[in-house]
Write a protein that holds these residues in place. Structure first.
Motif, PDB file in Angstrom:
ATOM      1  N   ILE A 155       0.824  -1.207   0.000  1.00 26.14           N
ATOM      2  CA  ILE A 155       0.000   0.000   0.000  1.00 26.14           C
ATOM      3  C   ILE A 155       0.857   1.256   0.000  1.00 26.14           C
ATOM      4  N   SER A 156       1.946   1.219   0.783  1.00 22.34           N
ATOM      5  CA  SER A 156       2.796   2.415   0.879  1.00 22.34           C
ATOM      6  C   SER A 156       3.432   2.735  -0.467  1.00 22.34           C
ATOM      7  N   ARG A 157       3.622   1.717  -1.296  1.00 23.39           N
ATOM      8  CA  ARG A 157       4.209   1.969  -2.604  1.00 23.39           C
ATOM      9  C   ARG A 157       3.183   2.521  -3.583  1.00 23.39           C
ATOM     10  N   LEU A 158       1.921   2.277  -3.283  1.00 25.17           N
ATOM     11  CA  LEU A 158       0.843   2.788  -4.133  1.00 25.17           C
ATOM     12  C   LEU A 158       0.632   4.279  -3.951  1.00 25.17           C
ATOM     13  N   ALA A 159       0.819   4.736  -2.719  1.00 23.34           N
ATOM     14  CA  ALA A 159       0.570   6.139  -2.410  1.00 23.34           C
ATOM     15  C   ALA A 159       1.673   6.995  -3.025  1.00 23.34           C
ATOM     16  N   PRO A 160       1.380   8.263  -3.321  1.00 23.82           N
ATOM     17  CA  PRO A 160       2.422   9.129  -3.861  1.00 23.82           C
ATOM     18  C   PRO A 160       3.442   9.479  -2.791  1.00 23.82           C
ATOM     19  N   GLY A 161       4.547  10.096  -3.211  1.00 24.08           N
ATOM     20  CA  GLY A 161       5.521  10.579  -2.247  1.00 24.08           C
ATOM     21  C   GLY A 161       6.685   9.643  -2.062  1.00 24.08           C
ATOM     22  N   PRO A 162       7.563   9.978  -1.108  1.00 22.26           N
ATOM     23  CA  PRO A 162       8.741   9.143  -0.881  1.00 22.26           C
ATOM     24  C   PRO A 162       8.335   7.738  -0.413  1.00 22.26           C
ATOM     25  N   GLY A 163       9.121   6.747  -0.773  1.00 19.46           N
ATOM     26  CA  GLY A 163       8.780   5.356  -0.466  1.00 19.46           C
ATOM     27  C   GLY A 163       8.544   5.081   1.008  1.00 19.46           C
ATOM     28  N   SER A 164       9.115   5.933   1.846  1.00 23.55           N
ATOM     29  CA  SER A 164       9.061   5.677   3.280  1.00 23.55           C
ATOM     30  C   SER A 164       7.741   6.071   3.923  1.00 23.55           C
ATOM     31  N   MET A 165       6.682   6.294   3.139  1.00 25.91           N
ATOM     32  CA  MET A 165       5.401   6.591   3.754  1.00 25.91           C
ATOM     33  C   MET A 165       4.822   5.366   4.442  1.00 25.91           C
ATOM     34  N   LEU A 166       5.590   4.290   4.441  1.00 28.73           N
ATOM     35  CA  LEU A 166       5.225   3.114   5.237  1.00 28.73           C
ATOM     36  C   LEU A 166       5.153   3.479   6.719  1.00 28.73           C
ATOM     37  N   ALA A 167       5.997   4.411   7.161  1.00 29.83           N
ATOM     38  CA  ALA A 167       6.019   4.800   8.577  1.00 29.83           C
ATOM     39  C   ALA A 167       4.667   5.339   9.060  1.00 29.83           C
ATOM     40  N   PRO A 168       4.078   6.356   8.385  1.00 32.75           N
ATOM     41  CA  PRO A 168       2.773   6.817   8.855  1.00 32.75           C
ATOM     42  C   PRO A 168       1.685   5.748   8.743  1.00 32.75           C
ATOM     43  N   ILE A 169       1.798   4.868   7.749  1.00 30.68           N
ATOM     44  CA  ILE A 169       0.785   3.824   7.612  1.00 30.68           C
ATOM     45  C   ILE A 169       0.846   2.872   8.808  1.00 30.68           C
ATOM     46  N   ILE A 170       2.053   2.512   9.207  1.00 32.60           N
ATOM     47  CA  ILE A 170       2.194   1.650  10.382  1.00 32.60           C
ATOM     48  C   ILE A 170       1.739   2.393  11.638  1.00 32.60           C
ATOM     49  N   GLY A 171       2.122   3.672  11.730  1.00 35.74           N
ATOM     50  CA  GLY A 171       1.696   4.486  12.869  1.00 35.74           C
ATOM     51  C   GLY A 171       0.178   4.560  12.967  1.00 35.74           C
ATOM     52  N   TRP A 172      -0.468   4.751  11.842  1.00 37.80           N
ATOM     53  CA  TRP A 172      -1.935   4.816  11.773  1.00 37.80           C
ATOM     54  C   TRP A 172      -2.550   3.501  12.248  1.00 37.80           C
ATOM     55  N   ASN A 173      -1.963   2.406  11.802  1.00 31.62           N
ATOM     56  CA  ASN A 173      -2.507   1.100  12.130  1.00 31.62           C
ATOM     57  C   ASN A 173      -2.390   0.756  13.609  1.00 31.62           C
ATOM     58  N   VAL A 174      -1.308   1.172  14.240  1.00 34.41           N
ATOM     59  CA  VAL A 174      -1.151   0.800  15.643  1.00 34.41           C
ATOM     60  C   VAL A 174      -1.669   1.852  16.610  1.00 34.41           C
ATOM     61  N   ALA A 175      -1.727   3.124  16.192  1.00 34.16           N
ATOM     62  CA  ALA A 175      -2.129   4.141  17.166  1.00 34.16           C
ATOM     63  C   ALA A 175      -2.904   5.306  16.557  1.00 34.16           C
ATOM     64  N   GLY A 176      -3.548   5.110  15.403  1.00 32.75           N
ATOM     65  CA  GLY A 176      -4.402   6.157  14.844  1.00 32.75           C
ATOM     66  C   GLY A 176      -3.645   7.371  14.326  1.00 32.75           C
ATOM     67  N   PHE A 177      -4.360   8.515  14.270  1.00 31.87           N
ATOM     68  CA  PHE A 177      -3.789   9.705  13.651  1.00 31.87           C
ATOM     69  C   PHE A 177      -2.521  10.182  14.367  1.00 31.87           C
ATOM     70  N   GLY A 178      -2.573  10.196  15.702  1.00 32.98           N
ATOM     71  CA  GLY A 178      -1.397  10.619  16.468  1.00 32.98           C
ATOM     72  C   GLY A 178      -0.206   9.727  16.172  1.00 32.98           C
ATOM     73  N   GLY A 179      -0.473   8.442  16.046  1.00 34.70           N
ATOM     74  CA  GLY A 179       0.599   7.499  15.737  1.00 34.70           C
ATOM     75  C   GLY A 179       1.203   7.770  14.372  1.00 34.70           C
ATOM     76  N   ALA A 180       0.349   8.078  13.405  1.00 36.75           N
ATOM     77  CA  ALA A 180       0.830   8.360  12.051  1.00 36.75           C
ATOM     78  C   ALA A 180       1.711   9.609  12.042  1.00 36.75           C
ATOM     79  N   LEU A 181       1.229  10.644  12.740  1.00 38.93           N
ATOM     80  CA  LEU A 181       1.973  11.902  12.784  1.00 38.93           C
ATOM     81  C   LEU A 181       3.318  11.709  13.481  1.00 38.93           C
ATOM     82  N   LEU A 182       3.276  11.026  14.610  1.00 42.50           N
ATOM     83  CA  LEU A 182       4.490  10.809  15.397  1.00 42.50           C
ATOM     84  C   LEU A 182       5.500   9.966  14.623  1.00 42.50           C
ATOM     85  N   ALA A 183       4.994   8.944  13.929  1.00 47.59           N
ATOM     86  CA  ALA A 183       5.881   8.074  13.160  1.00 47.59           C
ATOM     87  C   ALA A 183       6.586   8.856  12.058  1.00 47.59           C
ATOM     88  N   THR A 184       5.847   9.753  11.403  1.00 49.75           N
ATOM     89  CA  THR A 184       6.443  10.538  10.326  1.00 49.75           C
ATOM     90  C   THR A 184       7.516  11.475  10.866  1.00 49.75           C
TER      91      THR A 184
END
Lengths: 180, 185
Positions: free
Chosen positions: A54-83
């Motif tokens: 999924i992270s490769r499907l989204a636009p932007g740098p390949g490392s958007m895997l971080a916010p996706i994992i953050g979102w999955n484990v801890a919601g919006f705050g997790g996504a923001l913090l992970a990024t």
């Protein structure tokens, strides 16, 4: 699964990876999988692979895997913090280097470094292309597309990338429909 | 060309926001090169490429490092901040959307094919940047040797990038210094 320390855990996993990721985002996938799947068991291996796709499907740098994992484990705050955790340390380092670099602009050594580093960048770009070729996941059709796009852009450098990407997506989609 | 053309923070933000949001398939550095060097002329080719080399040597994601380098060059600390925040904010929300709908997206059979097409186009854009950079390097013997040696070391032999660059870059720079070449590229 959700407890107070999950935010802290995201930071302690991703911030060191920010500095350890030399040579681009590809270096962070293996340690990230180890931490999230094996050590902390936030997700299954299958889920991790799906999120990676999924992270490769989204636009932007390949490392958007971080916010996706953050979102999955801890919601919006997790996504923001992970990024922030993944980007802030390396960004500060790069900013410092860029500042020092640009301060000496105009001096003979600066000109020499600029002229001396450009061909190294060219060599690294070709190495990157060869590396992707080595992965072997791309078929002859993909390689035809790579050559075609590069040729088109040499001919018309200002051709808009979105147009090309749209055409590429459409062509591969039609081929999938015609010959699945 | 010791002073970059006047570029407002809003222009930096708008450009990098667009690059981030529309750069499907990755290879963002080729997008940045296109917009900053080819279309807008905010930087020379050598300026950009040396910054890109620096971005690859430093830890972190190459393309965001390049964005920081460009932003810093154009407008200092605020320029760098505008560039990175702009480039990440679009993909950040796109990534969350993707995370929400991922089961549906993964389940669609054509997804894989479309992604392949998008990735191939993005790689073609990177190849274009490689050709542009290679042409610049082919102008002299020293840069041509430096480019080839880097490619053989990192690409063909797969030696560690930092080690290869640590050997080749100083030699290349010292020769350039002795030859007194400026940035005519």
């Amino acid at each position: 699964m959700k407890d107070e320390n999950i935010y802290l855990a995201l930071v302690t996993i991703l911030a060191p990876l920010s500095i350890a990721a030399i040579g681009g985002a590809t270096g962070i996938y293996a340690p990230l999988q180890h931490e999230t799947v094996e050590l902390r068991q936030w997700m299954t291996s299958r889920e991790f692979i799906d999120l990676f796709a999924i992270s490769r499907l989204a636009p932007g740098p390949g490392s958007m895997l971080a916010p996706i994992i953050g979102w999955n484990v801890a919601g919006f705050g997790g996504a923001l913090l992970a990024t922030v955790a993944l980007y802030l340390p390396s960004s500060l380092l790069c900013f410092g280097a860029a500042r020092v670099w640009n301060r000496y602009r105009g001096t003979p050594w600066h000109r020499a470094i600029e002229a001396g580093l450009s061909p190294v960048a060219a060599g690294l770009i070709f190495s990157g292309i060869l590396g992707l070729l080595r992965l072997g996941q791309t078929g002859p059709l993909s390689w035809f597309t790579v050559v075609l796009v590069a040729g088109l852009l040499m001919w018309r450098p200002k051709l808009h990338p979105l147009l090309l990407i749209g055409c590429g997506a459409l062509a591969f989609f039609l081929l999938h429909v015609v010959a699945p | 060309m010791n002073h970059p053309p006047p570029v407002s923070l809003a222009m930096i933000y708008a450009l990098f926001f667009r690059i981030g949001l529309f750069s499907f398939g990755g290879q963002l550095s080729s997008w940045i090169h296109r917009e900053v060097v080819l279309v807008r002329g905010w930087m020379t080719n050598d300026e950009f490429l040396s910054g890109m080399a620096l971005s690859q040597i430093l830890p972190g994601v190459n393309s965001t490092n390049t964005a920081i380098f460009v932003g810093q060059r154009l407008r200092g600390g605020w320029g760098a901040t505008a560039a990175i925040v702009a480039m990440l904010s679009g993909p950040f929300f796109a990534a969350i959307l993707a995370a929400i709908f991922y089961k549906w997206i993964i389940g669609w059979e054509a997804t894989q094919s479309i992604m392949e097409g998008v990735a191939a186009v993005a790689l073609g854009m990177l190849a274009r940047l490689g050709i542009t950079a290679g042409r610049g390097a082919a102008k002299g013997v020293t840069p041509a040797v430096a480019m080839l040696a880097t490619f053989i070391g990192v690409g063909v032999m797969r030696w560690p990038m930092l080690g290869v660059v640590a050997v080749i870059a100083p030699i290349s720079v010292i020769v350039c210094y002795l030859q007194g070449r400026g940035h005519e590229g």
